[in-house]
Design a protein around this motif. Structure first.
Motif, PDB file in Angstrom:
ATOM      1  N   ARG A  18       0.661  -1.020   0.027  1.00  0.00           N
ATOM      2  CA  ARG A  18      -0.155   0.060  -0.071  1.00  0.00           C
ATOM      3  C   ARG A  18       0.782   1.198  -0.134  1.00  0.00           C
ATOM      4  N   GLY A  19       2.270   1.182  -0.079  1.00  0.00           N
ATOM      5  CA  GLY A  19       3.079   2.294  -0.206  1.00  0.00           C
ATOM      6  C   GLY A  19       3.717   2.734   0.984  1.00  0.00           C
ATOM      7  N   TYR A  20       3.621   1.938   2.123  1.00  0.00           N
ATOM      8  CA  TYR A  20       4.159   2.236   3.357  1.00  0.00           C
ATOM      9  C   TYR A  20       5.782   1.752   3.410  1.00  0.00           C
ATOM     10  N   THR A  21       6.611   2.324   2.964  1.00  0.00           N
ATOM     11  CA  THR A  21       7.982   1.819   2.744  1.00  0.00           C
ATOM     12  C   THR A  21       9.058   2.551   3.466  1.00  0.00           C
ATOM     13  N   GLU A  22       8.573   3.394   4.153  1.00  0.00           N
ATOM     14  CA  GLU A  22       9.826   4.220   5.015  1.00  0.00           C
ATOM     15  C   GLU A  22       9.841   3.627   6.317  1.00  0.00           C
ATOM     16  N   ASP A  23      10.915   3.865   6.724  1.00  0.00           N
ATOM     17  CA  ASP A  23      11.130   3.258   8.421  1.00  0.00           C
ATOM     18  C   ASP A  23      11.175   4.333   9.220  1.00  0.00           C
ATOM     19  N   PHE A  24      10.020   4.591   9.869  1.00  0.00           N
ATOM     20  CA  PHE A  24       9.988   5.726  10.716  1.00  0.00           C
ATOM     21  C   PHE A  24      10.340   5.631  12.126  1.00  0.00           C
ATOM     22  N   LEU A  45       3.818  14.582  10.428  1.00  0.00           N
ATOM     23  CA  LEU A  45       3.546  13.114  10.498  1.00  0.00           C
ATOM     24  C   LEU A  45       1.757  12.855  11.048  1.00  0.00           C
ATOM     25  N   VAL A  46       1.365  11.951  10.256  1.00  0.00           N
ATOM     26  CA  VAL A  46       0.059  11.649  10.818  1.00  0.00           C
ATOM     27  C   VAL A  46      -0.112  10.009  10.931  1.00  0.00           C
ATOM     28  N   ILE A  47      -0.746   9.528  11.992  1.00  0.00           N
ATOM     29  CA  ILE A  47      -0.824   8.112  11.974  1.00  0.00           C
ATOM     30  C   ILE A  47      -2.122   7.728  11.548  1.00  0.00           C
ATOM     31  N   ASP A  48      -2.042   6.813  10.411  1.00  0.00           N
ATOM     32  CA  ASP A  48      -3.348   6.258   9.602  1.00  0.00           C
ATOM     33  C   ASP A  48      -3.971   5.159  10.071  1.00  0.00           C
ATOM     34  N   LYS A  49      -3.233   4.157  10.499  1.00  0.00           N
ATOM     35  CA  LYS A  49      -3.588   3.032  11.286  1.00  0.00           C
ATOM     36  C   LYS A  49      -2.640   2.673  12.588  1.00  0.00           C
ATOM     37  N   TYR A  66       2.438   1.363  13.816  1.00  0.00           N
ATOM     38  CA  TYR A  66       1.771   2.470  13.449  1.00  0.00           C
ATOM     39  C   TYR A  66       2.014   2.647  11.985  1.00  0.00           C
ATOM     40  N   ALA A  67       1.009   2.623  11.182  1.00  0.00           N
ATOM     41  CA  ALA A  67       1.286   3.168   9.717  1.00  0.00           C
ATOM     42  C   ALA A  67       0.954   4.576   9.690  1.00  0.00           C
ATOM     43  N   MET A  68       1.835   5.388   8.963  1.00  0.00           N
ATOM     44  CA  MET A  68       1.857   6.852   8.978  1.00  0.00           C
ATOM     45  C   MET A  68       2.324   7.260   7.662  1.00  0.00           C
ATOM     46  N   HIS A  69       1.851   8.617   7.830  1.00  0.00           N
ATOM     47  CA  HIS A  69       2.420   9.445   6.395  1.00  0.00           C
ATOM     48  C   HIS A  69       2.904  10.807   6.727  1.00  0.00           C
ATOM     49  N   ASN A  70       3.616  11.539   5.850  1.00  0.00           N
ATOM     50  CA  ASN A  70       4.165  12.709   6.068  1.00  0.00           C
ATOM     51  C   ASN A  70       3.285  13.694   5.128  1.00  0.00           C
ATOM     52  N   ALA A  75       5.436  10.958   1.891  1.00  0.00           N
ATOM     53  CA  ALA A  75       5.987   9.690   2.192  1.00  0.00           C
ATOM     54  C   ALA A  75       5.103   8.683   3.347  1.00  0.00           C
ATOM     55  N   LYS A  76       5.297   7.628   2.961  1.00  0.00           N
ATOM     56  CA  LYS A  76       4.500   6.686   3.925  1.00  0.00           C
ATOM     57  C   LYS A  76       5.477   5.684   4.585  1.00  0.00           C
ATOM     58  N   GLY A  77       5.044   5.179   5.626  1.00  0.00           N
ATOM     59  CA  GLY A  77       5.991   4.228   6.461  1.00  0.00           C
ATOM     60  C   GLY A  77       5.242   3.795   7.670  1.00  0.00           C
TER      61      GLY A  77
END
Length: 116
Positions: A18-24, A45-49, A66-70, A75-77
């Motif tokens: 789903r595009g969450y490839t970064e290691d936050f 940053l925002v936590i999506d799930k 935590y699945a999050m995006h910037n 960027a998603k990770g």
């Protein structure tokens, strides 16, 4: 928060699709995450799930993902922490600073095989 029977690695693979490839988790090392030498403001940053994994036989297996995006660059990770007794207090402190906009109506534990 979603509690799932899937393993941490299975859900991480679904999120990767789903595009969450970064290691936050790199946020633990520094107050800013720096992919490609660009600093990220933690306020972007925002936590999506949020997923909770319980160790059926071993408390060491308890984790929270935590699945999050910037918001600024898209960027998603993911960010992974222990849960309960094994939580990392530094990680908890970082997560507490990130906004949560979780919608549990969409089940992200379903494998989308790259068609998400």
């Amino acid at each position: 928060m979603i509690t799932t029977e899937k393993t941490l690695s299975e859900v991480m693979e679904i999120l990767r699709q789903r595009g969450y490839t970064e290691d936050f988790n790199l946020l633990e090392v520094s107050a800013s995450y720096t992919p490609d030498k660009h600093c990220i403001n933690i306020n972007d940053l925002v936590i999506d799930k949020i997923y909770r994994f319980t160790g059926q036989n071993d408390l060491d297996d308890e984790a929270i993902l935590y699945a999050m995006h910037n918001k600024s660059d898209g960027a998603k990770g993911v960010f992974v922490n222990g849960y309960g007794t094994y939580t990392d207090t530094e990680a908890d402190e970082i997560i507490s600073k990130i906004a949560v906009h979780e919608n549990d109506s969409d089940d992200w534990t379903i494998d989308c095989s790259g068609n998400c």
